[in-house]
Design an enzyme around this catalytic site. Structure first.
Site, PDB file in Angstrom:
ATOM      1  N   HIS A  97      -6.944   5.108  29.706  1.00  0.00           N
ATOM      2  CA  HIS A  97      -7.590   6.405  29.894  1.00  0.00           C
ATOM      3  C   HIS A  97      -9.096   6.209  29.909  1.00  0.00           C
ATOM      4  CE1 HIS A  97      -6.883   5.716  25.620  1.00  0.00           C
ATOM      5  NE2 HIS A  97      -8.028   6.346  25.398  1.00  0.00           N
ATOM      6  N   HIS A  99     -12.604   8.127  29.158  1.00  0.00           N
ATOM      7  CA  HIS A  99     -13.222   9.285  28.509  1.00  0.00           C
ATOM      8  C   HIS A  99     -14.385   9.764  29.369  1.00  0.00           C
ATOM      9  CE1 HIS A  99     -11.531   8.575  24.311  1.00  0.00           C
ATOM     10  NE2 HIS A  99     -11.353   7.377  24.840  1.00  0.00           N
TER      11      HIS A  99
HETATM   12  P1  AMP Z   1      -8.962   5.726  22.401  1.00  0.00           P
HETATM   13  O1  AMP Z   1      -9.484   5.347  21.071  1.00  0.00           O
HETATM   14  O2  AMP Z   1      -9.884   5.382  23.536  1.00  0.00           O
HETATM   15  O3  AMP Z   1      -7.545   5.210  22.612  1.00  0.00           O
HETATM   16  O4  AMP Z   1      -8.920   7.306  22.418  1.00  0.00           O
HETATM   17  C1  AMP Z   1      -7.761   8.068  22.363  1.00  0.00           C
HETATM   18  C2  AMP Z   1      -8.184   9.506  22.523  1.00  0.00           C
HETATM   19  O5  AMP Z   1      -7.030  10.303  22.719  1.00  0.00           O
HETATM   20  C3  AMP Z   1      -8.929  10.080  21.307  1.00  0.00           C
HETATM   21  O6  AMP Z   1     -10.208  10.546  21.719  1.00  0.00           O
HETATM   22  C4  AMP Z   1      -8.030  11.216  20.846  1.00  0.00           C
HETATM   23  O7  AMP Z   1      -8.743  12.322  20.370  1.00  0.00           O
HETATM   24  C5  AMP Z   1      -7.245  11.539  22.107  1.00  0.00           C
HETATM   25  N1  AMP Z   1      -5.936  12.137  21.879  1.00  0.00           N
HETATM   26  C6  AMP Z   1      -4.962  11.694  21.063  1.00  0.00           C
HETATM   27  N2  AMP Z   1      -3.891  12.497  21.130  1.00  0.00           N
HETATM   28  C7  AMP Z   1      -4.191  13.469  22.027  1.00  0.00           C
HETATM   29  C8  AMP Z   1      -3.496  14.605  22.522  1.00  0.00           C
HETATM   30  N3  AMP Z   1      -2.264  14.915  22.105  1.00  0.00           N
HETATM   31  N4  AMP Z   1      -4.128  15.385  23.440  1.00  0.00           N
HETATM   32  C9  AMP Z   1      -5.369  15.098  23.844  1.00  0.00           C
HETATM   33  N5  AMP Z   1      -6.088  14.035  23.414  1.00  0.00           N
HETATM   34  C10 AMP Z   1      -5.492  13.239  22.511  1.00  0.00           C
END
Ligand code: AMP
Length: 129
Positions: A97, A99
């Site tokens: 993903h 950001h």
């Molecule tokens: P990373 O550390 O780059 O893997 O970031 C994962 C991101 O996913 C974090 O910013 C979380 O806040 C976000 N996240 C986790 N669960 C959900 C969810 N159910 N809906 C939207 N964002 C999420």
């Protein structure tokens, strides 16, 4: 992948604030935003990270991001966009993903916390307007 939270969101098993989707990608609001309008762009197919994602899918994510940048500035009043992509250590969700973190003049971001932000629904309504 069965135990992947983003795959469950893509399948509709877990709700999300989706602002765009097509056959290849989904764009949703981050549940724990770093700034108002923090989005995640993810491929619908499961790829763990930058090393394994398909080139064409990655390209679609980047092209979407370029189109979203002025849209975010216009709708949210942001003046910049920071892109973050965690791989391996620091990556909580092992489904690629990107950001998209809108930036506002005079506001610093702290990747470890979120402060003084609007309700996600309020920002979602602005983006969908
Ligand atoms: P990373 O550390 O780059 O893997 O970031 C994962 C991101 O996913 C974090 O910013 C979380 O806040 C976000 N996240 C986790 N669960 C959900 C969810 N159910 N809906 C939207 N964002 C999420």
């Amino acid at each position: 992948m069965n135990d992947c939270i983003f795959c469950k969101i893509i399948k509709g098993e877990i709700p999300s604030n989706t602002i765009y989707e097509d056959e290849t990608i989904k764009v949703m609001m981050d549940i724990n935003p770093k700034t108002n309008g923090h989005l995640l762009v993810l491929p619908k197919e499961h790829y763990e990270n930058l090393l394994t994602i398909d080139d064409n899918v990655l390209s679609k994510i980047i092209v979407y991001t370029r189109e979203a940048y002025p849209m975010l500035n216009e709708k949210l009043g942001s003046q910049g966009l920071t892109l973050v992509n965690n791989n391996g250590e620091g990556q909580d969700v092992k489904h690629f993903h990107l950001h998209l973190i809108p930036r506002y003049v005079g506001e610093k971001i702290d990747m470890e916390s979120s402060n003084n932000l609007s309700e996600i629904d309020e920002i979602y309504n602005k983006l969908m307007d």
